[in-house]
Motif scaffolding. Sequence first.
Motif, PDB file in Angstrom:
ATOM      1  N   LEU A   3      28.295  22.859  38.007  1.00 25.07           N
ATOM      2  CA  LEU A   3      28.140  22.878  39.459  1.00 25.07           C
ATOM      3  C   LEU A   3      27.395  24.140  39.898  1.00 25.07           C
ATOM      4  O   LEU A   3      26.567  24.113  40.804  1.00 25.07           O
ATOM      5  CB  LEU A   3      29.539  22.846  40.075  1.00 25.07           C
ATOM      6  CG  LEU A   3      29.714  22.369  41.496  1.00 25.07           C
ATOM      7  CD1 LEU A   3      28.990  21.064  41.736  1.00 25.07           C
ATOM      8  CD2 LEU A   3      31.203  22.188  41.760  1.00 25.07           C
ATOM      9  N   TYR A   4      27.688  25.269  39.233  1.00 23.79           N
ATOM     10  CA  TYR A   4      27.106  26.552  39.616  1.00 23.79           C
ATOM     11  C   TYR A   4      26.438  27.223  38.423  1.00 23.79           C
ATOM     12  O   TYR A   4      26.784  26.936  37.267  1.00 23.79           O
ATOM     13  CB  TYR A   4      28.197  27.482  40.152  1.00 23.79           C
ATOM     14  CG  TYR A   4      28.914  26.971  41.373  1.00 23.79           C
ATOM     15  CD1 TYR A   4      28.225  26.739  42.558  1.00 23.79           C
ATOM     16  CD2 TYR A   4      30.280  26.727  41.341  1.00 23.79           C
ATOM     17  CE1 TYR A   4      28.890  26.276  43.688  1.00 23.79           C
ATOM     18  CE2 TYR A   4      30.953  26.260  42.474  1.00 23.79           C
ATOM     19  CZ  TYR A   4      30.244  26.039  43.641  1.00 23.79           C
ATOM     20  OH  TYR A   4      30.894  25.581  44.746  1.00 23.79           O
ATOM     21  N   CYS A  61      36.380  27.879  48.328  1.00 26.05           N
ATOM     22  CA  CYS A  61      35.920  27.239  47.100  1.00 26.05           C
ATOM     23  C   CYS A  61      35.319  28.278  46.152  1.00 26.05           C
ATOM     24  O   CYS A  61      35.259  29.468  46.458  1.00 26.05           O
ATOM     25  CB  CYS A  61      34.891  26.176  47.438  1.00 26.05           C
ATOM     26  SG  CYS A  61      33.435  26.830  48.244  1.00 26.05           S
ATOM     27  N   GLY A  62      34.846  27.805  45.014  1.00 28.75           N
ATOM     28  CA  GLY A  62      34.291  28.688  43.999  1.00 28.75           C
ATOM     29  C   GLY A  62      33.180  29.570  44.514  1.00 28.75           C
ATOM     30  O   GLY A  62      33.150  30.776  44.233  1.00 28.75           O
ATOM     31  N   SER A  63      32.270  28.996  45.292  1.00 26.45           N
ATOM     32  CA  SER A  63      31.133  29.800  45.741  1.00 26.45           C
ATOM     33  C   SER A  63      31.541  30.780  46.836  1.00 26.45           C
ATOM     34  O   SER A  63      30.912  31.827  46.989  1.00 26.45           O
ATOM     35  CB  SER A  63      29.985  28.909  46.209  1.00 26.45           C
ATOM     36  OG  SER A  63      30.382  28.155  47.306  1.00 26.45           O
ATOM     37  N   VAL A 101      24.434  22.979  49.914  1.00 27.80           N
ATOM     38  CA  VAL A 101      25.626  22.788  50.752  1.00 27.80           C
ATOM     39  C   VAL A 101      26.547  24.003  50.728  1.00 27.80           C
ATOM     40  O   VAL A 101      27.504  24.067  51.490  1.00 27.80           O
ATOM     41  CB  VAL A 101      26.456  21.536  50.356  1.00 27.80           C
ATOM     42  CG1 VAL A 101      25.678  20.271  50.611  1.00 27.80           C
ATOM     43  CG2 VAL A 101      26.943  21.609  48.922  1.00 27.80           C
ATOM     44  N   LYS A 102      26.267  24.948  49.845  1.00 28.40           N
ATOM     45  CA  LYS A 102      27.150  26.112  49.715  1.00 28.40           C
ATOM     46  C   LYS A 102      26.556  27.381  50.325  1.00 28.40           C
ATOM     47  O   LYS A 102      27.134  28.458  50.209  1.00 28.40           O
ATOM     48  CB  LYS A 102      27.443  26.376  48.236  1.00 28.40           C
ATOM     49  CG  LYS A 102      28.171  25.233  47.549  1.00 28.40           C
ATOM     50  CD  LYS A 102      29.572  25.084  48.087  1.00 28.40           C
ATOM     51  CE  LYS A 102      30.338  24.025  47.321  1.00 28.40           C
ATOM     52  NZ  LYS A 102      31.696  23.880  47.802  1.00 28.40           N
TER      53      LYS A 102
ATOM     54  N   GLU B 304      42.242  26.395  47.815  1.00 28.55           N
ATOM     55  CA  GLU B 304      41.252  25.364  48.101  1.00 28.55           C
ATOM     56  C   GLU B 304      40.993  24.540  46.832  1.00 28.55           C
ATOM     57  O   GLU B 304      40.933  25.076  45.723  1.00 28.55           O
ATOM     58  CB  GLU B 304      39.986  26.063  48.612  1.00 28.55           C
ATOM     59  CG  GLU B 304      38.961  25.155  49.235  1.00 28.55           C
ATOM     60  CD  GLU B 304      38.096  24.481  48.204  1.00 28.55           C
ATOM     61  OE1 GLU B 304      37.637  23.368  48.464  1.00 28.55           O
ATOM     62  OE2 GLU B 304      37.905  25.075  47.109  1.00 28.55           O
ATOM     63  N   GLU B 306      38.437  22.738  45.495  1.00 25.88           N
ATOM     64  CA  GLU B 306      37.295  22.837  44.587  1.00 25.88           C
ATOM     65  C   GLU B 306      37.494  23.982  43.602  1.00 25.88           C
ATOM     66  O   GLU B 306      37.139  23.887  42.429  1.00 25.88           O
ATOM     67  CB  GLU B 306      35.989  23.045  45.357  1.00 25.88           C
ATOM     68  CG  GLU B 306      34.785  22.914  44.438  1.00 25.88           C
ATOM     69  CD  GLU B 306      33.680  23.897  44.743  1.00 25.88           C
ATOM     70  OE1 GLU B 306      32.658  23.491  45.274  1.00 25.88           O
ATOM     71  OE2 GLU B 306      33.861  25.094  44.458  1.00 25.88           O
ATOM     72  N   LEU B 310      37.544  23.649  39.607  1.00 27.00           N
ATOM     73  CA  LEU B 310      36.661  24.432  38.725  1.00 27.00           C
ATOM     74  C   LEU B 310      37.443  25.172  37.648  1.00 27.00           C
ATOM     75  O   LEU B 310      37.037  25.201  36.484  1.00 27.00           O
ATOM     76  CB  LEU B 310      35.880  25.459  39.551  1.00 27.00           C
ATOM     77  CG  LEU B 310      34.649  24.977  40.306  1.00 27.00           C
ATOM     78  CD1 LEU B 310      34.137  26.090  41.199  1.00 27.00           C
ATOM     79  CD2 LEU B 310      33.565  24.547  39.332  1.00 27.00           C
TER      80      LEU B 310
END
Lengths: 149, 389
Positions: A3-4, A61-63, A101-102, B304, B306, B310
């Motif tokens: 994803l990243y 989220c992760g980002s 989107v991030k 969260e 996501e 991850l």
Amino acid sequence: MALYNDIVMDNFLNPKNVGELENPDGTGVYGSPVCGDMMQIQIKVDDNDVITDAKFKTFGCGSAIASSSMATTMIIGKKVEEALALTNKQIIDELGGLPPVKIHCSVLADKAIKNAIYDYAQKHGKHYEALEGYDPNADEDDEHGEEAE
Amino acid sequence: MRNVYLDYSATTPVKDEVLQEMLPYFTEKYGNPSSLYDIGLESKEAINRAREQVAALINAKPSEIYFTGCGTEADNWAVFGTAEKLRAKGNHIITTRVEHHAMLHSCAALEKDGFAVTYLDIDKDGLIDLKQLEEAITDKTILISIMLVNNEIGTIEPIKEAAAIARKHQILFHTDAVQALGNVPIDVKELGVDMLSVSAHKIYGPKGVGALYIRKGVQINNYMHGGAQENRRRAGTENVPGIVGFGKAAEIALRDLDKHIEHSKKLRDHLRERILAEIPDTFVNGTMEHRHPGNLNVTFEYIEGEAILLLLNQLGICVSTGSACSSASLEPSHVLSALGVPVEMIHGTVRFTVGDMTTMEDIDYVADSLKMVVQRLREISSVNSAKGW
């Protein structure tokens, strides 16, 4: 496939500057849990107006976590004026890019830093040109920010 | 590292028995079922065998099964085919707020085309209110479509009762049974439905094949136009290997249904017990009483989804989340919204679905991993139980 990219993943998996400062000189919060991300950034500023330490706490989220880690890393050691000049695009570039989107996650970090400096300026009677007319409670009108090139 | 797949509601691996059955139809048995020579007829025969196998799983007649390209196509066909056929009779459709997007977006398209759609609510358990359904019916209502099993929270809706209401008012009734197939017993006669959508890849069959059950005598318009395949109702050269795989998967699903349900429930309940006992500030969404045997939907407060996904992925664990941040649309789960879960908590929701390949060791590994992951993210989070939301 992931994803990243590796830099984002490293900042998410091994985030730097997580936590809260004991006696912060400035605290900034931006975002809301309802929107899915909320960031708190705290800073320590010395007599020369240099940011000597920064810590973050992020619901997101992760980002969002990776952006917080990168943004705090980027402002440590910088003059307050320099930190104020930091853009979300610079955070994205330093992260090696974020999915479209991030992008707003980097905006969040950018705004949280500005809010922390605003708080510092208010408490310490400091004036910065970049903060003139700045509203820390402004809506996330520019939430999508600038995309990295 | 261990690999644990807990997303069986997203898709399932193709079982070896199924794959072996499919393989010849890619190579030596490649005939077009519409062709009249031997290898064509052989393909046709294979499709009809599969039709019997799928029919048996839902107690339908083979002639009532029409193969499609996927579950989404089956839903689209049921909705648009009914709307076009019965347009002169009425322009009102009743469905629920918690349908799959295959249904919701089809209805939205019809709304732009002059149709009115009523979206039924669900209660705190995730179930529709039959009284609200009956009250929503007007003399313009031409279709009621309610899913049998919800794809996010696994709740089993009272389809038999809902279909009886539809029948009383002489309205066609469709159910999306994509998540139900192979996980709960389905008997179309007992349910009393007119149409029912299913898909192969949720029952250890291949992707790219679904089916619509259309009760004998029910007339709806075609959706795919072209050749005379599927008794002239669904055009397009049949996906023969896919259909053969669907048939075999259906046969196995029927043969092993009790075993599958028991196995799924045991593992799912163990996961639920461990999560609730060992991780504070968590809750399960949807009733445990009327539920898909392998589905568990849990909200982990103050973090969260996501990010959870991850970190679990780093540990070899596959799950899905209702968080907006994980979706391309950035919209939080419409199902959890309808259930009344506060938006900030929807972001921290994870769906686990166990299946036939899941073991008890897998579940313990996931529970152990979750404890670590949740604790770690809560240490990073700007919200916590002391501060509250």
